[in-house]
Design a protein around this motif. Structure first.
Motif, PDB file in Angstrom:
ATOM      1  N   VAL A  32      -6.831  -1.171   3.352  1.00  0.00           N
ATOM      2  CA  VAL A  32      -6.316   0.092   2.814  1.00  0.00           C
ATOM      3  C   VAL A  32      -6.743   1.262   3.707  1.00  0.00           C
ATOM      4  CG1 VAL A  32      -6.436   1.708   0.849  1.00  0.00           C
ATOM      5  CG2 VAL A  32      -6.176  -0.745   0.440  1.00  0.00           C
TER       6      VAL A  32
ATOM      7  N   TYR B 118      -5.229  11.203  -0.855  1.00  0.00           N
ATOM      8  CA  TYR B 118      -3.999  10.892  -0.131  1.00  0.00           C
ATOM      9  C   TYR B 118      -2.786  11.021  -1.022  1.00  0.00           C
ATOM     10  CZ  TYR B 118      -7.313   8.851   3.128  1.00  0.00           C
ATOM     11  OH  TYR B 118      -8.357   8.670   3.999  1.00  0.00           O
ATOM     12  N   GLU B 119      -1.674  11.373  -0.406  1.00  0.00           N
ATOM     13  CA  GLU B 119      -0.400  11.384  -1.128  1.00  0.00           C
ATOM     14  C   GLU B 119       0.706  11.174  -0.103  1.00  0.00           C
ATOM     15  OE1 GLU B 119       0.621  15.200  -2.749  1.00  0.00           O
ATOM     16  OE2 GLU B 119       0.514  16.157  -0.797  1.00  0.00           O
TER      17      GLU B 119
ATOM     18  N   LEU C 158       2.206   7.343  -6.694  1.00  0.00           N
ATOM     19  CA  LEU C 158       1.118   8.151  -7.263  1.00  0.00           C
ATOM     20  C   LEU C 158       1.679   9.433  -7.855  1.00  0.00           C
ATOM     21  CD1 LEU C 158      -1.562   7.962  -4.415  1.00  0.00           C
ATOM     22  CD2 LEU C 158      -1.635   6.772  -6.609  1.00  0.00           C
TER      23      LEU C 158
ATOM     24  N   VAL D 214       2.446   1.762  -3.397  1.00  0.00           N
ATOM     25  CA  VAL D 214       1.474   2.315  -4.350  1.00  0.00           C
ATOM     26  C   VAL D 214       1.318   3.828  -4.138  1.00  0.00           C
ATOM     27  CG1 VAL D 214      -1.010   2.390  -4.885  1.00  0.00           C
ATOM     28  CG2 VAL D 214       0.176   0.193  -4.782  1.00  0.00           C
ATOM     29  N   ILE D 215       1.191   4.245  -2.871  1.00  0.00           N
ATOM     30  CA  ILE D 215       1.010   5.681  -2.600  1.00  0.00           C
ATOM     31  C   ILE D 215       2.248   6.471  -3.015  1.00  0.00           C
ATOM     32  CG2 ILE D 215       0.489   7.436  -0.842  1.00  0.00           C
ATOM     33  CD1 ILE D 215      -0.702   5.108   0.841  1.00  0.00           C
TER      34      ILE D 215
ATOM     35  N   ILE E 116      -6.416   3.789  -4.641  1.00  0.00           N
ATOM     36  CA  ILE E 116      -5.216   3.183  -4.053  1.00  0.00           C
ATOM     37  C   ILE E 116      -5.474   1.688  -3.826  1.00  0.00           C
ATOM     38  CG2 ILE E 116      -3.779   3.128  -1.947  1.00  0.00           C
ATOM     39  CD1 ILE E 116      -4.285   6.256  -1.861  1.00  0.00           C
TER      40      ILE E 116
ATOM     41  N   ASP F 129      -4.610  10.860  -4.536  1.00  0.00           N
ATOM     42  CA  ASP F 129      -5.672  10.001  -5.035  1.00  0.00           C
ATOM     43  C   ASP F 129      -6.552   9.473  -3.886  1.00  0.00           C
ATOM     44  OD1 ASP F 129      -7.160   8.691  -6.983  1.00  0.00           O
ATOM     45  OD2 ASP F 129      -5.376   7.970  -8.019  1.00  0.00           O
TER      46      ASP F 129
ATOM     47  N   ILE G 124       0.843  -1.207   0.000  1.00  0.00           N
ATOM     48  CA  ILE G 124       0.000   0.000   0.000  1.00  0.00           C
ATOM     49  C   ILE G 124       0.879   1.259   0.000  1.00  0.00           C
ATOM     50  CG2 ILE G 124      -1.732   1.316   1.316  1.00  0.00           C
ATOM     51  CD1 ILE G 124      -2.736  -1.506   2.320  1.00  0.00           C
TER      52      ILE G 124
ATOM     53  N   LEU H  50      -4.131   3.603   5.646  1.00  0.00           N
ATOM     54  CA  LEU H  50      -4.108   5.044   5.377  1.00  0.00           C
ATOM     55  C   LEU H  50      -4.267   5.841   6.670  1.00  0.00           C
ATOM     56  CD1 LEU H  50      -6.240   5.271   2.112  1.00  0.00           C
ATOM     57  CD2 LEU H  50      -3.817   5.841   2.361  1.00  0.00           C
TER      58      LEU H  50
END
Ligand SMILES: [Zn+2]
Ligand SMILES: [Zn+2]
Length: 143
Positions: free
Chosen positions: A56, A82-83, A31, A27-28, A40, A35, A24, A60
């Motif tokens: 997730v 989120y970023e 980005l 992936v973030i 995500i 997103d 996870i 987060l």
């Protein structure tokens, strides 16, 4: 960010490093713009099929609490975005139509802050500037 770094980030923040959380976070960190949790989730699920939406959300929540991830609540969108928190000062450009957010690095307000500080005697510690409009794709579609 490579895999080792991700594990380090988790352990430095005293977060239990599970494979799912590393996926996870990875992936973030990849980005291109902030997103939603749902998107995500879709990206993370491609990497690891055992990841659920609630995993997730929970990840987060922890990442945001620890300051690894920024959660932006933009007035234009009901969705939380989120970023990864790069701790670099930046501004955002949001599309009113598709809600896509572009991150703009570099700040035009530094000089203005200094001037304002001199004028008012304020010690200015932060500012927020979010711009909105229509992205090239939406401009094309609406013309
Ligand atoms: Zn758009
Ligand atoms: Zn700025």
């Amino acid at each position: 960010m490579n895999k080792k770094n991700l594990a380090d980030i988790l352990s430095e923040n005293k977060i239990k490093s599970t494979k799912q959380r590393r996926v996870i976070l990875s992936v973030i960190s990849e980005l291109k713009y902030p997103d939603t949790a749902e998107h995500i989730y879709l990206l993370a699920k491609k990497e690891d099929d055992s990841i659920s939406l609630s995993t997730v959300y929970r990840a987060l929540e922890i990442f945001t609490e620890k300051g690894i991830v920024n959660k932006n609540e933009f007035s234009l969108s009901d969705k939380k975005m989120y970023e990864i928190n790069t701790k670099v000062h930046k501004h955002y450009l949001t599309c009113n139509s598709c809600k896509k957010i572009l991150t703009v690095e570099g700040c035009p307000l530094e000089e203005y802050e200094k001037k304002l500080s001199l004028q008012t005697g304020f010690e200015i510690t932060e500012h927020h500037l979010n711009l909105s409009g229509y992205c090239p794709k939406c401009r094309l579609e609406n013309s």
